[in-house]
Design a protein around this motif. Structure first.
Motif, mmCIF file in Angstrom:
data_model
loop_
_atom_site.group_PDB
_atom_site.id
_atom_site.type_symbol
_atom_site.label_atom_id
_atom_site.label_comp_id
_atom_site.label_asym_id
_atom_site.label_seq_id
_atom_site.Cartn_x
_atom_site.Cartn_y
_atom_site.Cartn_z
ATOM 1 N N PHE A 172 31.983 35.780 32.800
ATOM 2 C CA PHE A 172 33.052 36.064 31.834
ATOM 3 C C PHE A 172 32.801 37.373 31.075
ATOM 4 C CE2 PHE A 172 33.767 31.309 31.992
ATOM 5 C CZ PHE A 172 34.994 31.409 32.632
ATOM 6 N N GLU A 173 31.540 37.700 30.800
ATOM 7 C CA GLU A 173 31.206 38.962 30.144
ATOM 8 C C GLU A 173 31.584 40.139 31.036
ATOM 9 O OE1 GLU A 173 27.087 38.754 29.205
ATOM 10 O OE2 GLU A 173 27.396 37.677 27.303
ATOM 11 N N ARG A 174 31.308 40.000 32.337
ATOM 12 C CA ARG A 174 31.658 41.080 33.272
ATOM 13 C C ARG A 174 33.168 41.241 33.371
ATOM 14 N NH1 ARG A 174 29.173 44.876 33.629
ATOM 15 N NH2 ARG A 174 29.744 45.386 35.771
ATOM 16 N N MET A 175 33.895 40.125 33.313
ATOM 17 C CA MET A 175 35.363 40.228 33.316
ATOM 18 C C MET A 175 35.852 40.983 32.080
ATOM 19 S SD MET A 175 36.618 36.496 34.692
ATOM 20 C CE MET A 175 36.079 35.864 36.285
ATOM 21 N N ASN A 176 35.248 40.674 30.927
ATOM 22 C CA ASN A 176 35.622 41.399 29.704
ATOM 23 C C ASN A 176 35.300 42.877 29.819
ATOM 24 O OD1 ASN A 176 36.934 39.836 27.731
ATOM 25 N ND2 ASN A 176 35.043 38.693 27.316
ATOM 26 N N GLU A 177 34.142 43.181 30.406
ATOM 27 C CA GLU A 177 33.757 44.584 30.607
ATOM 28 C C GLU A 177 34.765 45.291 31.505
ATOM 29 O OE1 GLU A 177 29.783 44.924 32.054
ATOM 30 O OE2 GLU A 177 28.930 43.771 30.399
ATOM 31 N N LEU A 178 35.183 44.612 32.575
ATOM 32 C CA LEU A 178 36.152 45.210 33.490
ATOM 33 C C LEU A 178 37.471 45.512 32.775
ATOM 34 C CD1 LEU A 178 37.122 46.084 36.262
ATOM 35 C CD2 LEU A 178 37.671 43.694 36.763
ATOM 36 N N ILE A 179 37.945 44.579 31.972
ATOM 37 C CA ILE A 179 39.204 44.785 31.241
ATOM 38 C C ILE A 179 39.063 45.964 30.282
ATOM 39 C CG2 ILE A 179 40.757 43.766 29.527
ATOM 40 C CD1 ILE A 179 40.225 41.050 30.868
ATOM 41 N N SER A 180 37.918 46.017 29.593
ATOM 42 C CA SER A 180 37.694 47.135 28.662
ATOM 43 C C SER A 180 37.664 48.468 29.405
ATOM 44 C CB SER A 180 36.372 46.929 27.906
ATOM 45 O OG SER A 180 36.415 45.746 27.139
ATOM 46 N N ILE A 185 25.158 31.666 34.286
ATOM 47 C CA ILE A 185 25.930 32.340 35.348
ATOM 48 C C ILE A 185 27.386 32.526 34.920
ATOM 49 C CG2 ILE A 185 26.833 32.099 37.691
ATOM 50 C CD1 ILE A 185 24.204 30.615 38.383
ATOM 51 N N LEU A 186 27.975 31.453 34.340
ATOM 52 C CA LEU A 186 29.377 31.530 33.933
ATOM 53 C C LEU A 186 29.576 32.508 32.772
ATOM 54 C CD1 LEU A 186 30.433 27.753 34.140
ATOM 55 C CD2 LEU A 186 31.138 29.624 35.649
ATOM 56 N N VAL A 187 28.679 32.439 31.793
ATOM 57 C CA VAL A 187 28.786 33.371 30.643
ATOM 58 C C VAL A 187 28.702 34.817 31.133
ATOM 59 C CG1 VAL A 187 27.619 34.197 28.566
ATOM 60 C CG2 VAL A 187 27.978 31.745 28.906
ATOM 61 N N HIS A 230 46.342 41.515 28.734
ATOM 62 C CA HIS A 230 46.614 40.547 27.681
ATOM 63 C C HIS A 230 46.546 39.117 28.222
ATOM 64 C CE1 HIS A 230 48.371 38.767 24.111
ATOM 65 N NE2 HIS A 230 49.269 38.153 24.882
ATOM 66 N N GLU A 231 47.128 38.927 29.401
ATOM 67 C CA GLU A 231 47.146 37.585 29.982
ATOM 68 C C GLU A 231 45.753 37.141 30.414
ATOM 69 O OE1 GLU A 231 49.607 35.457 30.062
ATOM 70 O OE2 GLU A 231 50.925 36.892 29.058
ATOM 71 N N LEU A 232 44.901 38.085 30.825
ATOM 72 C CA LEU A 232 43.552 37.731 31.258
ATOM 73 C C LEU A 232 42.635 37.407 30.095
ATOM 74 C CD1 LEU A 232 42.873 40.288 34.134
ATOM 75 C CD2 LEU A 232 43.171 37.824 34.344
ATOM 76 N N LYS A 233 42.876 38.012 28.944
ATOM 77 C CA LYS A 233 42.012 37.801 27.788
ATOM 78 C C LYS A 233 41.954 36.320 27.396
ATOM 79 C CE LYS A 233 40.400 41.834 26.246
ATOM 80 N NZ LYS A 233 38.983 42.050 25.894
ATOM 81 N N THR A 234 43.121 35.674 27.389
ATOM 82 C CA THR A 234 43.176 34.270 26.927
ATOM 83 C C THR A 234 42.369 33.334 27.817
ATOM 84 O OG1 THR A 234 45.342 34.673 25.934
ATOM 85 C CG2 THR A 234 44.728 32.390 26.323
ATOM 86 N N PRO A 235 42.589 33.315 29.153
ATOM 87 C CA PRO A 235 41.776 32.408 29.986
ATOM 88 C C PRO A 235 40.300 32.762 29.987
ATOM 89 C CG PRO A 235 43.149 33.821 31.348
ATOM 90 C CD PRO A 235 43.617 33.997 29.956
ATOM 91 N N ILE A 236 39.972 34.035 29.858
ATOM 92 C CA ILE A 236 38.558 34.422 29.817
ATOM 93 C C ILE A 236 37.896 33.872 28.555
ATOM 94 C CG2 ILE A 236 37.003 36.397 29.521
ATOM 95 C CD1 ILE A 236 38.827 37.956 31.427
ATOM 96 N N THR A 237 38.596 33.981 27.424
ATOM 97 C CA THR A 237 38.063 33.454 26.153
ATOM 98 C C THR A 237 37.888 31.939 26.226
ATOM 99 O OG1 THR A 237 39.192 35.245 24.972
ATOM 100 C CG2 THR A 237 38.434 33.369 23.670
ATOM 101 N N GLY A 261 37.560 30.157 28.960
ATOM 102 C CA GLY A 261 36.492 29.871 29.916
ATOM 103 C C GLY A 261 35.130 30.096 29.300
ATOM 104 N N ARG A 262 35.009 31.112 28.471
ATOM 105 C CA ARG A 262 33.728 31.386 27.795
ATOM 106 C C ARG A 262 33.364 30.232 26.841
ATOM 107 N NH1 ARG A 262 30.708 35.849 25.875
ATOM 108 N NH2 ARG A 262 28.806 34.921 25.033
ATOM 109 N N ILE A 263 34.359 29.728 26.120
ATOM 110 C CA ILE A 263 34.119 28.612 25.190
ATOM 111 C C ILE A 263 33.671 27.367 25.952
ATOM 112 C CG2 ILE A 263 35.216 27.040 23.556
ATOM 113 C CD1 ILE A 263 37.032 29.407 22.738
ATOM 114 N N VAL A 264 34.358 27.089 27.054
ATOM 115 C CA VAL A 264 34.007 25.909 27.864
ATOM 116 C C VAL A 264 32.602 26.070 28.437
ATOM 117 C CG1 VAL A 264 34.583 24.612 29.950
ATOM 118 C CG2 VAL A 264 36.409 25.334 28.385
#
Length: 414
Positions: A251-259, A246-248, A222-229, A231-234
């Motif tokens: 962040f996509e890989r981080m989301n994949e890892l959480i999922s 590279i950044l997008v 839950h805590e990781l979702k917010t900074p990842i979102t 960071g993706r917007i920025v």
């Protein structure tokens, strides 16, 4: 003997003990019967010799009385003699015949009473055998019954003592099958009670650790979702396309890892039970392709549609991960999915695996060169297939890696 349960061993032990006791008892009865026959023969032989030798001396009535007392016999009155002779003729059984030139002695049995008939010239004596009762048989019977009952009582007492062990086994099985609320009860402070208490303490500790782990995982994701979102917007606001890409991707890989971590947490819990439903293989594959973030042209389908009972969501996830691996690590970035007698095969061109398959089904264990993934794909596949009664297989043929989903016969028949 090593694989025999304690209860079965006790059954066998007491059965053998009772069988030995019964065999000993029957042998004793046989021996006692033979002994009684021998003693009876000796007794009547002694009576025969004693009476015939003494009657030759014309003994007085007083001497006869002493003889009766000594040999434990009683004379039968003249009024009874005729009746006894009639009974002997009707159903009397001769059990002894003896004598000499001095006379003859016969012993008859009528209704378990023995009569001794002595014939000697002027003497015709009818005597009743009045020897003391022999209680050896009754004592043996009583002793035998007592010992058998004692063994049976001991047998029941041991089984009663072991009953809490069966109850403990059932409660531990319930816990092993995923009932995390299992509470192991114990009433006595003996060895079994101490084992039950230790298991109960262990279950409580495991539940506390599991609850702590689940809370940590959920909070972390839950805590990781917010900074990842954020960071993706920025990242999307950056003008530099190369840096943004590279950044997008990061962040996509981080989301994949959480999922993936969320799926692992759910699938690997003991309480997880697949939602089984009757579906076709085409439905499962269609859902897998929907989940797969790749061009459909990269996946070649060669299947024979089959009906199966499975959790469509998780089976689709397992096939999706196999397809994803084939696309990522295949030389031509394409994969073939086909069916055969096993069930499903996912085929891709490439080099053979450097390690045995079980190396890759462990979490976070991937080949060093495979830096594009987290090493969780095959671990998730392996965990899902285990829950569904399947196993993951692998072979390498003609430059192609082939991953197989096939029935786990050991689980089905073991």
């Amino acid at each position: 003997m090593k694989n025999i349960s304690v209860t079965a061993f006790i059954h066998i032990l007491f059965s053998v003990a009772i069988a030995i006791l019964l065999a000993t008892f029957l042998l004793f009865l046989s021996w006692d019967k033979d002994r009684q026959k021998i003693e009876e023969f000796k007794r009547y032989q002694l009576i025969s010799i004693t009476f015939l030798s003494n009657l030759r001396l014309n003994p007085s009535q007083e001497e006869l009385e002493k003889l009766y007392e000594k040999l434990h016999v009683k004379p039968v009155s003249k009024a009874e003699v005729k009746l006894i002779k009639d009974e002997i003729k009707k159903g009397g059984k001769t059990i002894f015949t003896g004598g000499s030139s001095a006379g003859r002695v016969q012993v008859f049995s009528i209704n378990d009473t023995h009569y001794i008939y002595v014939q000697r010239m002027s003497y015709n004596l009818m005597l009743r055998d009045d020897r003391p009762a022999d209680y050896k048989f009754e004592i043996a019977m009583t002793t035998g019954v007592f010992l058998i009952l004692l063994l049976l009582l001991l047998y029941l007492a041991v089984l009663k003592k072991l009953y809490p062990l069966k109850k403990l086994h059932k409660e531990i099985q319930r816990f092993a099958q995923g009932d995390m609320n299992t509470c192991i009860t114990y009433e006595h402070d003996d060895e079994i009670g101490k084992i039950a208490k230790s298991f109960d303490d262990a279950i409580r500790h495991i539940n506390e650790l599991s609850a702590s782990k689940n809370l940590f995982m959920r909070n972390m994701m839950h805590e990781l979702k917010t900074p990842i979102t954020k960071g993706r917007i920025v990242a999307e606001m950056l003008d530099d396309e190369s840096t943004k890409k590279i950044l997008v991707r990061a962040f996509e890989r981080m989301n994949e890892l959480i999922s993936e971590l969320a799926e692992i947490e759910r699938v690997t819990t003991q309480s997880f039970e697949p939602n089984m439903e009757y579906v076709t293989l085409e439905e499962v594959l269609q859902k897998s392709q929907e989940m797969l973030m790749a061009e459909k042209s990269c996946v070649k389908i060669e299947i024979e549609n089959k009906a199966l009972t499975t959790d469509i969501k998780f089976m689709a996830l397992a096939i999706k991960n196999l397809l994803d691996n084939g696309i990522k690590y295949g030389k031509d970035k394409c994969v073939t999915l086909r069916t055969n007698d096993s069930f499903i095969e996912v085929v891709s061109e490439g080099d053979a695996l450097e390690h045995p398959l079980n190396y890759y089904t462990e979490p976070f264990s991937q080949a060093e060169k495979r830096s594009s993934g987290f090493g969780l794909g095959l671990y998730i596949v392996h965990s899902i297939l285990q829950k569904h009664g399947y196993k993951l297989g692998y072979r390498y043929e003609e430059g192609k890696n082939i991953f197989m989903i096939e029935p786990d016969m050991r689980r089905r028949f073991g």
